[in-house]
Design an enzyme around this catalytic site. Structure first.
Site, mmCIF file in Angstrom:
data_model
loop_
_atom_site.group_PDB
_atom_site.id
_atom_site.type_symbol
_atom_site.label_atom_id
_atom_site.label_comp_id
_atom_site.label_asym_id
_atom_site.label_seq_id
_atom_site.Cartn_x
_atom_site.Cartn_y
_atom_site.Cartn_z
ATOM 1 N N ASN A 421 0.687 -1.227 -0.192
ATOM 2 C CA ASN A 421 -0.035 -0.139 0.107
ATOM 3 C C ASN A 421 0.844 1.251 -0.067
ATOM 4 O OD1 ASN A 421 -2.538 1.478 0.453
ATOM 5 N ND2 ASN A 421 -1.332 2.209 2.121
ATOM 6 N N GLU A 422 0.725 2.015 -1.152
ATOM 7 C CA GLU A 422 1.359 3.394 -1.255
ATOM 8 C C GLU A 422 2.830 3.450 -1.165
ATOM 9 O OE1 GLU A 422 -1.098 5.874 1.430
ATOM 10 O OE2 GLU A 422 -2.779 5.756 -0.134
ATOM 11 N N ILE A 423 3.747 2.473 -1.030
ATOM 12 C CA ILE A 423 5.023 2.765 -1.092
ATOM 13 C C ILE A 423 5.484 3.297 -2.283
ATOM 14 C CG2 ILE A 423 7.068 1.350 -0.724
ATOM 15 C CD1 ILE A 423 5.852 -0.367 1.022
ATOM 16 N N SER A 465 -0.032 -0.242 -4.658
ATOM 17 C CA SER A 465 -1.428 0.502 -4.962
ATOM 18 C C SER A 465 -1.196 1.838 -4.200
ATOM 19 C CB SER A 465 -2.572 -0.220 -4.360
ATOM 20 O OG SER A 465 -3.815 0.368 -4.651
ATOM 21 N N HIS A 484 -4.883 6.551 -6.058
ATOM 22 C CA HIS A 484 -5.607 6.789 -4.881
ATOM 23 C C HIS A 484 -5.672 8.521 -5.069
ATOM 24 C CE1 HIS A 484 -3.866 3.220 -2.466
ATOM 25 N NE2 HIS A 484 -4.419 2.907 -3.413
#
Ligand code: BMA
Length: 846
Positions: A421-423, A465, A484
């Site tokens: 997630n979001e890395i 993501s 996102h």
């Protein structure tokens, strides 16, 4: 194989304390201390602050047990720990078996030689996770935006707190613990794969066997069809340690479909290892027959991001899933069933299991299979730089992810493996950490996909993501990959911002709302409930969150007097924000192929982006989702006096029906109306008409008109939309004089709600029950009757339900202050430091 569960009653104490307390396994420190009356409920008020000490200490768990003679009679006995959270030292009868440091892994130890025929003692000592991450962070500072040090430990990252969750880093035996005994041989890895060819499906099982004392081994694959019919294939094994392949051609295969596109027929595949007919070991898997791919083909806008199931490109509709409780062991299959059923009921077909939580329970995936909910599965990495350049850490992670892949790869519901997630999105901030940057690139873009490809070549992999597919290249682009979109909420952009974004797949976007009043009362007490109370602040974790909620509320509504109306209005704004985004992306199918809003659920009672609160109450958003995710759904794109009417059709066939529309005054004076036949193209959206009501708006005034469109199949209304020509705060809504009747039809209540004038956002509540209505927070035009149903709560009578029903609408809200004071407040809220800060950041990101 013989199994003996060691779950159930245990003892626990703080290490070196003489005071033992009763404990429950699976479970953990906080829940055991709570049950023993040693701590207050961390979910209530500000108690969370009082219980932080628990995670600073070390805890010991202990159980005495007697092993059955049958189990001791087996050649081999293993202790199987399905989940140890996290820093555990396990000892059997005083002898240390090992130490663990990853709550996502299963650990096994051979223990036969250490077991007695009398009483055995198993002890597990858990070291403080907080002390561990602090010490490691001190030794090596890993960059992160939250919870410094969490990335050193393979534990649910949000246990250390998140922008919707408390900091309650529990320790304990959180999944099943048992003994397993084997004789002669045991099953190792089992890999089930399907091969589809022109309507025919074959199932291949590749099975690893470990044998040490067998002489006539048979391996059998039994397939039980949804109708109970069975098929079977057998192979005999002559002592080699090579994996065995069993292939079975499935008679009259029935395909599994995501919710809304078809049925979910489920098959049971059982692998049985026998010796002279005696069963030595067996494993059972639930499977569904389907093909799935993620298509990323070049197109005029860039590259698609479309899941294709059984050859049909789908529009993914759903939400992001976080742990459903801070203390995972207390979630039961019944809890999971309610969650997944609520998703299917809201016409969802996909959930994303977010990377700051955990690989979910079997019950979760069983239900997703059963209800047709595809799973976008993150690996458990979120919002931080992980020490993937440390060989020991990497090795630990490798075992973890390989276990997760082996456990879930047969699932019909599994749609995607996602690195984190979001890395990728955040890495711009951490580029200067050369070794971590290289390791991150190597891990998520080479190693992890290689492991997935080797162990599960049948499912797609995506590195992060959101991602563009490449490390640090145009993340969050509308040309490719997933996005996102946090410019709305964190960036305080208006909802219409979503309409400027033509994302290929929106995997996160959201807006906060208050949970239900019942839930608030539960954690904040009854009197006085006020957004500014300590309890309400404590149960709001997004920086400046309450101010942002009010900011959005005041954009469209006025400040209400009562707290209950504040709940109502924040929930409506949340539903409206997500509706505007989703409808836009469905209108732009196939350019966009999915919308997963942030977030479905909560892990404790809190003000958050969730559409269903922790207690299971549906917020207005969950009801709106049922409408905007409907397989055939109308949507309106309003722009001043222009209204464009669209119908989105998710079916692979054209859809035919009629649609009615009307333009009328709020009091019911008809201005224009008509109805027509329509054909909606498959797997896309069709524009039915573009109206320009400039003349009517001039004549009647923007604040006096309402446009309604409805879609009918025969006389059944499938979808309905209304739009106004001014913001609600500029409209003097007439009193709709709502009246209703309630009747009982078998175990359901049926309500007919009628309005004398236009009623906005009609809200039904059945006081004292958690019944879900078939529709809620809907509009009713003048002289119209809308029917709604809900289950009759168990043990209730019709008369009782009639007394408990409250029906109201926006016209009932009483406002405080004046339009001017509201406008000033709106302005000031947007200028608060926290709001300004995130505003600048998200404008910059855009
Ligand atoms: C996303 C998530 C979470 C977070 C949410 C709300 O970025 O991945 O990390 O809770 O936003 O801010």
């Amino acid at each position: 194989m013989i199994a003996q569960s060691l779950s159930g009653a245990w003892q626990m104490r703080e290490v070196n304390s003489s005071k033992w307390l009763s404990a429950t396994v699976p479970g953990g420190t906080y829940t055991d201390l709570l049950a023993a009356g040693q701590i207050p409920d961390p979910f209530i008020g500000e108690n969370e602050k009082e219980v932080q000490w628990v995670a600073d200490r070390d805890w010991e768990y202990c159980q005495e047990f007697i092993v059955t003679p049958e189990l001791l009679g087996e050649d081999r006995v293993e202790l199987v720990c399905g989940g140890l959270d996290t820093l555990a030292e396990i000892a059997l009868n005083g002898q240390v078996l090992g130490q663990t440091n990853n709550m996502f892994r299963t650990y096994r130890w051979e223990v036969k030689e250490r077991l007695f025929s009398g009483i055995n003692t198993l002890t597990v000592i858990f070291r403080s996770p907080v002390a561990y991450i602090d010490a490691h962070q001190k030794a090596r500072k890993l960059p992160t935006l939250m919870n410094g040090g969490m990335a050193h430990l393979r534990k649910v990252q949000s246990h250390f707190g998140w922008d919707w969750g408390p900091r309650l880093p529990i320790s304990g035996i959180w999944r099943e613990i048992k003994l397993e005994g084997f004789s002669a041989a045991q099953l190792g890895e089992v890999h089930l794969q399907q091969h589809h060819d022109q309507g025919k499906v074959s199932l291949t099982a590749t099975v690893q066997i470990e044998q040490w004392n067998a002489n006539n081994l048979n391996l059998e694959l039994y397939l039980t069809h949804p109708n109970g019919k069975t098929q079977q294939v057998t192979a005999s094994e002559k002592g080699s340690n090579e994996p065995i392949r069993l292939v079975l051609d499935i008679d009259s295969p029935q395909l599994w479909w995501p919710n809304g596109l078809g049925a979910q027929p489920l098959y049971q595949a059982q692998i049985k290892l026998t010796d002279h007919g005696r069963c030595l070991d067996d494993q059972t898997f639930q499977i569904g027959l389907r093909q799935l791919e993620l298509c990323q083909d070049p197109d005029p806008w860039g590259r698609t991001f479309t899941f294709v199931v059984n050859g049909v490109p789908i529009f993914a509709k759903g939400a992001d899933w976080i742990p459903a409780d801070s203390f995972p062991a207390r979630l039961t299959p019944e809890h999971y069933e309610r969650w997944i059923r609520d998703c299917a009921a809201a016409n969802m077909n996909m959930l994303r299991v977010w990377g700051g939580g955990y690989y979910e329970d079997e019950a979760f995936y069983d239900l997703c299979d059963r209800y047709g909910i595809l799973v976008w599965q993150d690996f458990m990495f979120a919002c931080a730089a992980y020490p993937l350049d440390e060989p020991e850490f990497l090795e630990n992670v490798q075992v973890e992810v390989q276990e997760a892949i082996r456990r879930l790869r047969h699932r019909a519901c599994l749609a995607l493996w996602n690195g984190n997630n979001e890395i990728e999105m955040m890495w711009g901030l951490w580029k200067k950490h050369k070794s971590l940057t290289a390791a991150c690139d190597r891990f998520f873009y080479q190693q992890l996909p290689a492991w997935v490809a080797e162990l599960d070549p049948d499912h797609p992999y995506w590195p992060s993501s959101p991602s563009s597919g490449n490390f640090m290249q145009k993340t969050n682009s509308d040309a490719f990959g997933d996005t996102h979109l946090w410019q709305v909420w964190h960036g305080l952009k208006p909802f219409k911002y979503f309409r400027r974004r033509f994302t290929r797949f929106a995997s996160e976007f959201g807006l906060e709302a208050l949970p239900s009043l019942e839930t608030i009362t539960e954690f904040a007490g009854t009197n006085p409930v006020d957004l500014d109370s300590q309890g309400m602040h404590h149960h709001q974790r997004s920086v400046g969150g309450n101010d942002k909620m009010l900011y959005y509320l005041l954009d469209r509504f006025r400040l209400p007097v009562s707290f209950s109306d504040l709940v109502y209005l924040t929930q409506i704004q949340q539903a409206e924000a997500i509706r505007i985004g989703v409808e836009h992306w469905r209108r732009n199918r196939p350019r966009c192929s999915g919308a997963l809003y942030w977030q479905l659920n909560d892990c404790w009672p809190v003000t958050s982006w969730a559409s269903v609160d922790h207690a299971g109450h549906w917020k207005a958003l969950q009801y709106a989702a049922r409408r905007f995710y409907a397989p055939v759904a109308l949507s309106l794109e309003e722009d001043g006096s222009l209204v464009r009417v669209f119908v989105a059709n998710d079916h692979p066939q054209p859809w035919q029906g009629t649609w009615h529309w009307s333009l009328e005054t709020l009091n019911g004076e008809m201005v224009e109306t008509n109805s027509e036949q329509l054909t909606a193209s498959p797997l896309s959206a069709t524009c039915l008409h573009e109206f320009d009501f400039a003349r009517a708006v001039k004549k009647y005034g923007a604040a006096h008109l309402v446009f309604t469109a409805a879609l009918f199949s025969g006389d059944q209304c499938l979808s309905r939309q209304t739009t106004l020509f001014a913001k609600e705060k500029q409209i003097a809504l007439p009193d709709p004089e709502l009246h209703w009747t309630m009747t009982q039809e078998e175990d359901h209540l049926v309500m007919a709600v009628t309005a004398n004038a236009f009623a906005r956002f009609v809200w039904l509540q059945l006081e004292g029950s958690n019944s879900i209505f078939s529709n809620n927070f809907f509009d009713v035009v003048a002289c119209e009757t809308v029917q709604v149903s809900c289950p009759l709560p168990a043990g209730w009578t019709l008369e009782q339900a009639q007394c408990c029903l409250h029906v109201r609408s926006l016209a009932d809200v009483v406002y405080t202050g004046s339009k001017v004071s509201d406008a000033v407040k709106h302005l000031l809220l947007g200028l608060k430091p926290a709001s300004l800060f995130t505003r600048i950041i998200f404008n910059f990101i855009e």
